[in-house]
Design a protein around this motif. Structure first.
Motif, PDB file in Angstrom:
ATOM      1  N   TYR A  14       0.833  -1.198   0.000  1.00 56.04           N
ATOM      2  CA  TYR A  14       0.000   0.000   0.000  1.00 56.04           C
ATOM      3  C   TYR A  14       0.869   1.249   0.000  1.00 56.04           C
ATOM      4  CZ  TYR A  14      -3.703  -3.258   1.102  1.00 56.04           C
ATOM      5  OH  TYR A  14      -4.597  -4.313   1.044  1.00 56.04           O
ATOM      6  N   ASP A  15       0.330   2.291  -0.587  1.00 59.58           N
ATOM      7  CA  ASP A  15       1.036   3.573  -0.601  1.00 59.58           C
ATOM      8  C   ASP A  15       1.008   4.208   0.788  1.00 59.58           C
ATOM      9  OD1 ASP A  15       1.366   3.390  -3.410  1.00 59.58           O
ATOM     10  OD2 ASP A  15      -0.653   4.162  -3.701  1.00 59.58           O
ATOM     11  N   LEU A  16      -0.126   4.088   1.462  1.00 58.42           N
ATOM     12  CA  LEU A  16      -0.327   4.747   2.745  1.00 58.42           C
ATOM     13  C   LEU A  16      -1.232   3.904   3.625  1.00 58.42           C
ATOM     14  CD1 LEU A  16      -0.289   7.301   4.629  1.00 58.42           C
ATOM     15  CD2 LEU A  16      -2.306   8.081   3.352  1.00 58.42           C
ATOM     16  N   VAL A  36      -6.858   2.104   7.941  1.00 62.27           N
ATOM     17  CA  VAL A  36      -7.253   2.395   6.564  1.00 62.27           C
ATOM     18  C   VAL A  36      -6.020   2.280   5.678  1.00 62.27           C
ATOM     19  CG1 VAL A  36      -8.225   4.106   4.992  1.00 62.27           C
ATOM     20  CG2 VAL A  36      -9.059   3.967   7.359  1.00 62.27           C
ATOM     21  N   ALA A  37      -6.120   1.469   4.631  1.00 66.23           N
ATOM     22  CA  ALA A  37      -5.014   1.287   3.688  1.00 66.23           C
ATOM     23  C   ALA A  37      -5.384   1.894   2.345  1.00 66.23           C
ATOM     24  CB  ALA A  37      -4.699  -0.200   3.528  1.00 66.23           C
ATOM     25  N   VAL A  38      -4.490   2.727   1.813  1.00 61.43           N
ATOM     26  CA  VAL A  38      -4.730   3.424   0.552  1.00 61.43           C
ATOM     27  C   VAL A  38      -3.781   2.883  -0.498  1.00 61.43           C
ATOM     28  CG1 VAL A  38      -4.714   5.666  -0.605  1.00 61.43           C
ATOM     29  CG2 VAL A  38      -5.436   5.498   1.794  1.00 61.43           C
ATOM     30  N   GLN A  39      -4.347   2.594  -1.658  1.00 61.15           N
ATOM     31  CA  GLN A  39      -3.553   2.014  -2.736  1.00 61.15           C
ATOM     32  C   GLN A  39      -3.862   2.729  -4.042  1.00 61.15           C
ATOM     33  OE1 GLN A  39      -4.556  -2.020  -3.785  1.00 61.15           O
ATOM     34  NE2 GLN A  39      -2.427  -2.537  -4.237  1.00 61.15           N
ATOM     35  N   ILE A  43      -9.186   4.017  -1.442  1.00 61.94           N
ATOM     36  CA  ILE A  43      -8.999   3.173  -0.268  1.00 61.94           C
ATOM     37  C   ILE A  43      -9.076   1.712  -0.694  1.00 61.94           C
ATOM     38  CG2 ILE A  43     -10.116   2.428   1.879  1.00 61.94           C
ATOM     39  CD1 ILE A  43     -10.870   5.370   2.314  1.00 61.94           C
ATOM     40  N   GLY A  44      -8.086   0.939  -0.279  1.00 62.94           N
ATOM     41  CA  GLY A  44      -8.039  -0.469  -0.659  1.00 62.94           C
ATOM     42  C   GLY A  44      -8.525  -1.403   0.427  1.00 62.94           C
ATOM     43  N   ARG A  45      -8.476  -0.957   1.696  1.00 64.81           N
ATOM     44  CA  ARG A  45      -8.849  -1.857   2.781  1.00 64.81           C
ATOM     45  C   ARG A  45      -9.125  -1.051   4.044  1.00 64.81           C
ATOM     46  NH1 ARG A  45     -11.156  -6.697   3.488  1.00 64.81           N
ATOM     47  NH2 ARG A  45     -10.309  -7.895   5.217  1.00 64.81           N
ATOM     48  N   SER A  58       2.743  -3.020   7.923  1.00 65.84           N
ATOM     49  CA  SER A  58       4.062  -3.574   7.599  1.00 65.84           C
ATOM     50  C   SER A  58       4.330  -3.580   6.102  1.00 65.84           C
ATOM     51  CB  SER A  58       4.185  -4.998   8.157  1.00 65.84           C
ATOM     52  OG  SER A  58       3.355  -5.888   7.429  1.00 65.84           O
ATOM     53  N   ARG A  59       3.278  -3.410   5.290  1.00 64.94           N
ATOM     54  CA  ARG A  59       3.427  -3.439   3.838  1.00 64.94           C
ATOM     55  C   ARG A  59       3.161  -2.067   3.211  1.00 64.94           C
ATOM     56  NH1 ARG A  59      -0.094  -7.654   4.812  1.00 64.94           N
ATOM     57  NH2 ARG A  59      -1.706  -6.863   3.395  1.00 64.94           N
TER      58      ARG A  59
END
Length: 206
Positions: A14-16, A36-39, A43-45, A58-59
Motif C-alpha cells: 500500500y502507498d499509505l 485504513v489502507a490506501v492504494q 482506499i483499498g482496505r 508492515s506493507r
C-alpha cells in the motif's frame, strides 16, 4: 472515500496506511477505531482487527499514526463566502473540507475564467468551484441596487453568465435581499441560461 472491498491478498503493498484513528463515515454509519489502507489513490482496505491492521502497516510505503484523531471522507461545503480565498482555503482544509462552493448569495468574482486562472496560479489547498452572482453581474452592466435591469442589460448578463459557465461555473446565485431592485425577469433569464448549460440556481430570498 470509504467503500467495501473484497479480501486483499497477503502480499499486497500500500502507498499509505493510517492506523489507530477513529474512522467515521456518515454514509455507512461507521464510527470505530480502524486501520485504513490506501492504494493508488482509492482506499483499498479498512479493518478494525488489530492484527490485520499491523499486517497492513508492515506493507505500507508510509504509515500515519492517527491516535486521538478522526479519519473521515473529505467534507463538502456547498455554501461559502470566499473572503481572502487562500486564507479561507487554509482554514477549510484544517477543518477537513476538501471541496467547497463559493459565489453564493449573489456575490462572486467575474469573469470566472480570470478568477480561476489567478487562484490556480497561487496554488489551491482543496477543490473549489463557484457560482456566478447575479448581483455581481448587475454591477458589471451598471445596474443600480434599487433599479431593475433593462432588457438589454439582462441580455448582457446572460451572455456573461454563459461565458462563466463555459469556464467551469456551477450556475447562478441570487441575492435579492441585497439588491432590492432585482427583478423576476433577471432571475428567470439567468436561471434558464444556467439550466441550459447543466448548472443550478441558488437563491438567497428577499
Amino acid at each position: 472515500r470509504l467503500r467495501g472491498v473484497a479480501d486483499t491478498l497477503a502480499d499486497t503493498s500500500y502507498d499509505l496506511v493510517i492506523t489507530n484513528g477513529t474512522v467515521i463515515d456518515p454514509l455507512s454509519g461507521t464510527d470505530a477505531i480502524a486501520t485504513v489502507a490506501v492504494q493508488g489513490g482509492p482506499i483499498g482496505r479498512i479493518t478494525s482487527e488489530p492484527a490485520e491492521g499491523s499486517s497492513l502497516a508492515s506493507r505500507a510505503g508510509r504509515v500515519i499514526d492517527a491516535s486521538g484523531r478522526v479519519v473521515s471522507p473529505g467534507f463538502i461545503n456547498t455554501h461559502t463566502h470566499e473572503g481572502v480565498i487562500l486564507e479561507s482555503m487554509k482554514v477549510f482544509v484544517k477543518d477537513g473540507i476538501t471541496t467547497w462552493v463559493g459565489g453564493n448569495c449573489g456575490f462572486s468574482a467575474i469573469p470566472l475564467a480570470d478568477y480561476y486562472d489567478g487562484i490556480e496560479a497561487d496554488g489551491l489547498y482543496n477543490n473549489y468551484a463557484s457560482l456566478t452572482g447575479l448581483n455581481a453581474l448587475r454591477d458589471r452592466v451598471g445596474v443600480d441596487t434599487f433599479d431593475a435591469a433593462s432588457p438589454a442589460q439582462i441580455a448582457e448578463m446572460v451572455a456573461s453568465l454563459s461565458e462563466d459557465m463555459e469556464a467551469g461555473g456551477m450556475g447562478i446565485s441570487f441575492g435579492a435581499y441585497y439588491n432590492p431592485g432585482c427583478s423576476y425577469e433577471e432571475m428567470l433569464a439567468t436561471a434558464k441560461e444556467a439550466a441550459r448549460q447543466g448548472g443550478m440556481a441558488a437563491s438567497h430570498i428577499r
